[in-house]
Design an enzyme around this catalytic site. Structure first.
Site, PDB file in Angstrom:
ATOM      1  N   ASP A 181    -118.032   5.601  26.679  1.00 31.12           N
ATOM      2  CA  ASP A 181    -119.384   6.296  26.865  1.00 31.12           C
ATOM      3  C   ASP A 181    -119.890   6.984  25.418  1.00 31.12           C
ATOM      4  OD1 ASP A 181    -117.119   7.963  26.896  1.00 31.12           O
ATOM      5  OD2 ASP A 181    -117.896   9.317  28.347  1.00 31.12           O
ATOM      6  N   GLY A 230    -114.572  14.158  29.410  1.00 32.65           N
ATOM      7  CA  GLY A 230    -113.453  13.904  28.517  1.00 32.65           C
ATOM      8  C   GLY A 230    -113.826  14.378  27.166  1.00 32.65           C
ATOM      9  N   GLU A 275    -110.426   7.516  20.008  1.00 34.00           N
ATOM     10  CA  GLU A 275    -110.095   8.221  21.102  1.00 34.00           C
ATOM     11  C   GLU A 275    -109.650   9.646  20.773  1.00 34.00           C
ATOM     12  OE1 GLU A 275    -110.400   7.802  24.103  1.00 34.00           O
ATOM     13  OE2 GLU A 275    -111.072   5.627  23.767  1.00 34.00           O
ATOM     14  N   HIS A 322    -107.622  12.724  22.686  1.00 30.48           N
ATOM     15  CA  HIS A 322    -106.372  12.523  23.123  1.00 30.48           C
ATOM     16  C   HIS A 322    -105.457  12.712  21.530  1.00 30.48           C
ATOM     17  CE1 HIS A 322    -106.990  11.284  26.815  1.00 30.48           C
ATOM     18  NE2 HIS A 322    -108.126  10.521  26.396  1.00 30.48           N
ATOM     19  N   CYS A 332    -102.893  16.385  30.502  1.00 30.26           N
ATOM     20  CA  CYS A 332    -104.087  15.567  30.224  1.00 30.26           C
ATOM     21  C   CYS A 332    -104.286  14.436  31.362  1.00 30.26           C
ATOM     22  CB  CYS A 332    -104.136  14.805  28.926  1.00 30.26           C
ATOM     23  SG  CYS A 332    -105.574  13.814  28.545  1.00 30.26           S
ATOM     24  N   CYS A 363    -103.252  17.042  24.869  1.00 30.60           N
ATOM     25  CA  CYS A 363    -104.339  16.372  24.251  1.00 30.60           C
ATOM     26  C   CYS A 363    -105.376  17.323  24.059  1.00 30.60           C
ATOM     27  CB  CYS A 363    -104.765  15.078  25.065  1.00 30.60           C
ATOM     28  SG  CYS A 363    -103.507  13.992  25.307  1.00 30.60           S
ATOM     29  N   GLU A 422    -108.493  17.178  24.940  1.00 31.91           N
ATOM     30  CA  GLU A 422    -109.139  16.881  26.049  1.00 31.91           C
ATOM     31  C   GLU A 422    -108.858  17.816  27.241  1.00 31.91           C
ATOM     32  OE1 GLU A 422    -109.580  13.282  29.296  1.00 31.91           O
ATOM     33  OE2 GLU A 422    -110.776  12.911  27.316  1.00 31.91           O
TER      34      GLU A 422
END
Length: 175
Positions: free
Chosen positions: A32, A60, A81, A84, A94, A101, A103
């Site tokens: 995304d 996220g 990423e 993370h 997470c 993380c 997120e």
């Protein structure tokens, strides 16, 4: 190929092939944050900019990287990423299954968890959803109780890549 998603129970699913088969149309699947970066590159704030980053914060934390006018995906297709990245050893749980993380502290579910843990919280989620979330994120200092959706946040940063200066002999006049 859908390598992994917190929305899916399995890994390495031939999601693109299934969509193409069901729709009869060509399909394109990507992360995304990469898709947001592509949209910015072709239609938005990134139009005409060769190098930029797009940070997305919603379900996220994503990072779309555009270098030289192209999406950067890294050697295995998972170049950014960002959510993370570890920010706390043995920290909050997470959705990837690891702890600490980024997120797990700033994504929508983390913000909702923190809001629900505040004294005086009045809004309660539907019982079924609260129970499902409690199973997914066991009660501890990182328990999660969802409420209303948190609006998505998208930030675009223009970056300048370092360019090596041309080498000229000492004392030579520029050409």
């Amino acid at each position: 190929m859908a390598r992994w998603s917190p929305a899916l129970d399995a890994r390495d699913l031939p999601f693109r092939a299934a969509l193409q088969s069901a729709s009869g149309l060509p399909c394109f699947i990507d992360n995304d944050a990469n898709l947001v970066a592509m949209a910015e590159l072709y239609f938005g704030e990134g139009k005409g900019i060769e190098d930029f980053l797009v940070v997305t914060v919603e379900a996220g934390v994503g990072l779309g990287i555009v270098l030289g006018g192209r999406i950067y995906r890294g050697t295995r297709g998972c170049g950014a990423e960002f959510g993370h990245m570890k920010v706390q050893i043995d920290g909050a749980l997470c959705r990837c299954g690891q702890r600490g993380c980024l997120e797990a502290y700033v994504a929508d579910y983390a913000l909702l968890r923190e809001a629900a843990l505040r004294p005086g919280t009045q809004q309660q989620p539907p019982p079924a959803r609260a129970a499902a979330t409690a199973r997914a994120f066991p009660a501890d200092r990182t328990s999660a109780v969802p409420g209303k959706p948190v609006p998505a946040l998208c930030l675009l940063f223009r970056i300048r890549t370092a360019r090596k200066p041309s080498r000229q002999p000492s004392g030579a006049a520029p050409a």
